[in-house]
Design a protein around this motif. Structure first.
Motif, PDB file in Angstrom:
ATOM      1  N   ASN A 570      42.250  53.134  51.613  1.00  0.00           N
ATOM      2  CA  ASN A 570      42.863  54.458  51.631  1.00  0.00           C
ATOM      3  C   ASN A 570      43.233  54.822  53.066  1.00  0.00           C
ATOM      4  OD1 ASN A 570      42.626  54.859  48.902  1.00  0.00           O
ATOM      5  ND2 ASN A 570      40.734  56.065  49.025  1.00  0.00           N
ATOM      6  N   TRP A 571      44.445  55.272  53.258  1.00  0.00           N
ATOM      7  CA  TRP A 571      44.904  55.694  54.574  1.00  0.00           C
ATOM      8  C   TRP A 571      45.197  57.190  54.536  1.00  0.00           C
ATOM      9  CZ3 TRP A 571      45.884  52.240  58.739  1.00  0.00           C
ATOM     10  CH2 TRP A 571      45.749  50.887  58.432  1.00  0.00           C
ATOM     11  N   GLN A 572      44.730  57.892  55.564  1.00  0.00           N
ATOM     12  CA  GLN A 572      45.022  59.317  55.697  1.00  0.00           C
ATOM     13  C   GLN A 572      45.539  59.585  57.106  1.00  0.00           C
ATOM     14  OE1 GLN A 572      42.361  62.287  54.032  1.00  0.00           O
ATOM     15  NE2 GLN A 572      41.038  60.660  53.226  1.00  0.00           N
ATOM     16  N   ARG A 579      48.926  60.700  52.610  1.00  0.00           N
ATOM     17  CA  ARG A 579      47.882  59.792  52.122  1.00  0.00           C
ATOM     18  C   ARG A 579      48.541  58.599  51.431  1.00  0.00           C
ATOM     19  NH1 ARG A 579      44.116  62.669  48.127  1.00  0.00           N
ATOM     20  NH2 ARG A 579      46.116  62.997  47.097  1.00  0.00           N
ATOM     21  N   ALA A 581      47.503  54.810  49.269  1.00  0.00           N
ATOM     22  CA  ALA A 581      46.545  53.880  48.670  1.00  0.00           C
ATOM     23  C   ALA A 581      47.123  52.478  48.767  1.00  0.00           C
ATOM     24  CB  ALA A 581      46.289  54.247  47.207  1.00  0.00           C
ATOM     25  N   GLN A 596      45.177  57.930  46.285  1.00  0.00           N
ATOM     26  CA  GLN A 596      43.963  57.399  46.895  1.00  0.00           C
ATOM     27  C   GLN A 596      43.188  56.614  45.845  1.00  0.00           C
ATOM     28  OE1 GLN A 596      42.691  58.949  50.700  1.00  0.00           O
ATOM     29  NE2 GLN A 596      44.583  57.830  50.237  1.00  0.00           N
ATOM     30  N   HIS A 597      42.594  55.500  46.261  1.00  0.00           N
ATOM     31  CA  HIS A 597      41.709  54.747  45.376  1.00  0.00           C
ATOM     32  C   HIS A 597      40.408  55.522  45.192  1.00  0.00           C
ATOM     33  CE1 HIS A 597      44.226  51.167  45.345  1.00  0.00           C
ATOM     34  NE2 HIS A 597      44.292  51.196  46.671  1.00  0.00           N
ATOM     35  N   ALA A 603      38.172  53.398  53.970  1.00  0.00           N
ATOM     36  CA  ALA A 603      39.104  54.508  54.144  1.00  0.00           C
ATOM     37  C   ALA A 603      39.377  54.664  55.631  1.00  0.00           C
ATOM     38  CB  ALA A 603      38.529  55.792  53.558  1.00  0.00           C
ATOM     39  N   THR A 605      41.167  56.882  58.614  1.00  0.00           N
ATOM     40  CA  THR A 605      41.689  58.197  58.972  1.00  0.00           C
ATOM     41  C   THR A 605      42.178  58.152  60.421  1.00  0.00           C
ATOM     42  OG1 THR A 605      40.091  59.258  57.481  1.00  0.00           O
ATOM     43  CG2 THR A 605      41.179  60.660  59.118  1.00  0.00           C
TER      44      THR A 605
END
Length: 663
Positions: A570-572, A579, A581, A596-597, A603, A605
């Protein structure tokens, strides 16, 4: 052109080397053979060299030449050398240059500030492209900014040395190729753009096309552009003499400031500082995002790059998606219909202007017909079952009288490769012959071919006889087989280089000449290693979207290293509020935006600014994690593991010798 041209954008984004490397102990070029001399001499009878109108137009309105011998970068290197082509002052073409190409090379040498008409000025010859300057009531409107900040600044300085020093109030990007926007920071600053003091206008879709067109295949395009633009050739009568669109591409700082306003309607009008402008969108012509600009008060049409003084490319030889000849012809016809009767001056973003309504109508009509002819005749022969090479052989030249018009000659594009591009656009790479469906790869085929032809010595002997007869295309073709069968065969490499060199000397097309001569150079001297690690443009990297970045990660994924591995990330991006996935599965890296997964492997951030710093190699991932700029929750080794599966592309791969061969 378009690194030239947009492949240079790819080099900037991907930090690929673009400066010419130094070759150790290069082999001296050969002279033109008597047969090449004869071939070039015949061109003098083939075309109307007595017509000197272009030479008059190219000099018309000259206000001043550039006072300096070179434009320098901040570190003292030459971004542009005005003396590099001094050898082209000779009236008669050298025996090693096609006379038609020599004529264009001399015309493209006309550099300086030119008055087009009252309140319209043009700066040419300090880059591959032009800067057009429109004088408003209180300030300036600049149409296109050249490739680099250094050359753009020098162009504006030349203008200011001879005209009132008014501020730049607006910049217009005519299209999405880097040689038309890369110099923007040389003439305006970002603070003035953000405050509203300077407007930047561009066609709809400009930003996406400007930063994305060449990213995914950027390494390959950049390497091939070295051939197309002759970036590693000496500028000489036996080397690089021109590119067709201009002399060369400048070497400096490529920049980008995002447009403040987009032109979205097919026809849209604006009034800027007392100047009326009418914009005509021409998407999918010479560029995916492009527009013409009409100036009714001055009866002047800026045709962008949709009409130039050469046949343009339907498929640029550095590689790109095929352009639509039919659409290109259509939009030229629309421009002619809308503006032809009320235009007295035609300016463009390459070459010199055209004055006179009748001449402008004729030129635009001819260029409209040229692209229609290439499209329709290629399709006619396709539908009769002819293959790409058949079509290129049948349509060797444009019909008369079009073929005798200087602005329709094969200096940049060519009938030969453009009709093959039309075939590719409609039918793809496969010509329908089952023997061509799954052929052996080049090295395997070459070894078997040479064996069946009696072995290297027998083939080499026959090739030498063919070379003596002037069969340079055949020597190049079979010589390539001999080289790929055994690249260590120095005699084979030398003979193929000799043949390519003579083809280059004979070529009317500047890019063909550069390609032939670069191939000859590398066969003799090997592939040069870059003298530096290259440069990258922070503006262009920052302009990449997160999806652009992720798409390029997917291209770099080594399927063998990723085999059998799965992970979800997951990238934020906290600054963008975005966001993503991401999934690694079956050696494919995919992602979904705004998702998001539920139970990710890790994850991540961060901010887009941090990603930009990592992309620009100003920050490493471990450094970012240590400083807190990147936070990884879950398995921190997963992210490192993903980056460990990525290939780093070699920007100097072999072209005229098998992959992996080193001289």
């Amino acid at each position: 052109m378009r690194l030239a041209r947009t492949a240079m954008l790819a080099a900037a984004v991907l930090a690929l080397p673009v400066a010419p490397a130094v070759l150790a102990a290069p082999v001296d070029p050969n002279a033109a053979t008597p047969l090449t001399e004869q071939s070039n001499a015949e061109w003098l009878r083939r075309l109307p060299f007595s017509d000197r109108a272009d030479f008059e137009d190219a000099k018309r309105g000259l206000v001043a030449r550039f006072p300096q011998s070179a434009i320098k970068t901040a570190d003292g290197k030459a971004a542009w050398d005005f003396n590099a082509y001094a050898f082209e002052s000779a009236a008669d073409a050298p025996k090693t240059v096609n006379p038609s190409l020599w004529r264009l090379a001399q015309l493209n040498n006309e550099a300086g500030l030119f008055k087009v008409t009252d309140r319209v000025y043009q700066v040419r010859g300090a880059d591959i492209a032009n800067m057009n300057i429109i004088e408003g009531d209180t300030g300036l409107i600049v149409i296109d900014t050249l490739l680099t900040a250094e050359t753009a600044r020098a162009a504006l300085d030349l203008y200011y040395a001879h005209r009132p020093r008014k501020p730049v109030l607006a910049v217009i990007y005519t299209h999405s190729h880097v040689d038309h926007f890369g110099g923007v920071r040389g003439i305006v600053n970002e603070a003035d753009v953000k405050s509203g003091k300077v407007d930047i206008l561009a066609p709809s879709g400009f930003m996406d096309e400007a930063v994305s067109e060449n990213v995914l295949a950027g390494s390959a395009m950049s390497r091939r552009a070295q051939y197309m633009y002759g970036t590693q050739l000496p500028k000489s009568a036996t080397g690089q003499v021109d590119t067709g669109l201009g002399k060369a591409t400048a070497r400096g700082t490529m920049t980008l400031l995002a447009p403040t306003s987009s032109i979205t309607k097919p026809i849209e009008t604006r009034r800027i500082d007392g100047v009326d402008l009418e914009f005509q969108l021409t998407p999918g012509t010479e560029a995916p995002a492009e527009m013409n600009v009409y100036l009714p008060q001055f009866r002047t049409l800026c045709i962008a790059e949709n009409a130039v003084r050469t046949q343009h490319n339907l498929l640029t030889l550095r590689g790109a998606q095929v352009r639509d000849a039919k659409g290109w012809s259509y939009f030229l016809g629309q421009a002619l219909l809308r503006y032809g009767e009320r235009t007295d001056i035609l300016i463009g973003q390459h070459h010199w202007p055209t004055w006179g309504r009748e001449r402008i109508v004729e030129m635009l009509s001819d260029q409209r017909d040229m692209y229609a002819y290439l499209n329709d005749q290629a399709l006619r022969l396709m539908n009769q079952g002819y293959t790409p090479l058949d079509i290129a052989d049948q349509l060797k030249t444009l019909p008369q009288p079009l073929a005798s018009k200087w602005y329709a000659r094969d200096y940049y594009g060519s009938v030969s490769h453009n009709v093959r591009a039309v075939y590719q656009r409609y039918l793809g790479f496969y010509d329908g012959n089952p023997a061509h469906l799954n052929p052996l790869p080049p090295e395997q085929a070459a070894k078997k071919t040479i064996e069946w032809m009696g072995g290297p010595d027998a083939v080499l002997a026959r090739l030498r006889d063919a070379y003596a007869r002037g069969e340079y295309r055949w020597v190049s073709q079979i010589g390539n087989e001999l080289v790929f069968a055994d690249p260590s065969n120095a005699a084979a490499r030398a003979l193929q280089a000799d043949a390519l060199e003579q083809l280059g000397y004979q070529s009317e097309n500047a890019t063909w000449r550069n390609i032939y001569l670069t191939g000859a150079q590398e066969l003799r001297d090997g592939v040069a290693k870059p003298s530096s690690t290259g440069t990258s443009s922070s503006d262009l990297v920052r302009a990449l979207s997160v999806p652009n970045f992720f798409d390029f990660l997917a291209v770099r994924l080594n399927a063998d290293k990723a085999a059998g591995k799965t992970m979800t990330l997951n990238w934020q991006f906290t600054d963008l509020k975005q966001r993503y996935a991401m999934t690694l599965r079956n050696s494919a890296l995919t992602y979904v935006a705004e998702a998001q997964h539920a139970q990710p492997t890790a994850a991540v951030t961060l901010t887009k600014a941090t990603l930009d710093q990592i992309s620009l190699k100003q920050l490493t991932l471990p450094q970012a994690m240590q400083s807190g700029a990147v936070r990884i929750d879950g398995n921190p080794q997963a992210v490192a593991g993903l980056f460990g599966m990525l290939d780093t592309f070699d920007p100097n791969f072999n072209i005229v010798t098998p992959h992996g061969f080193q001289k």
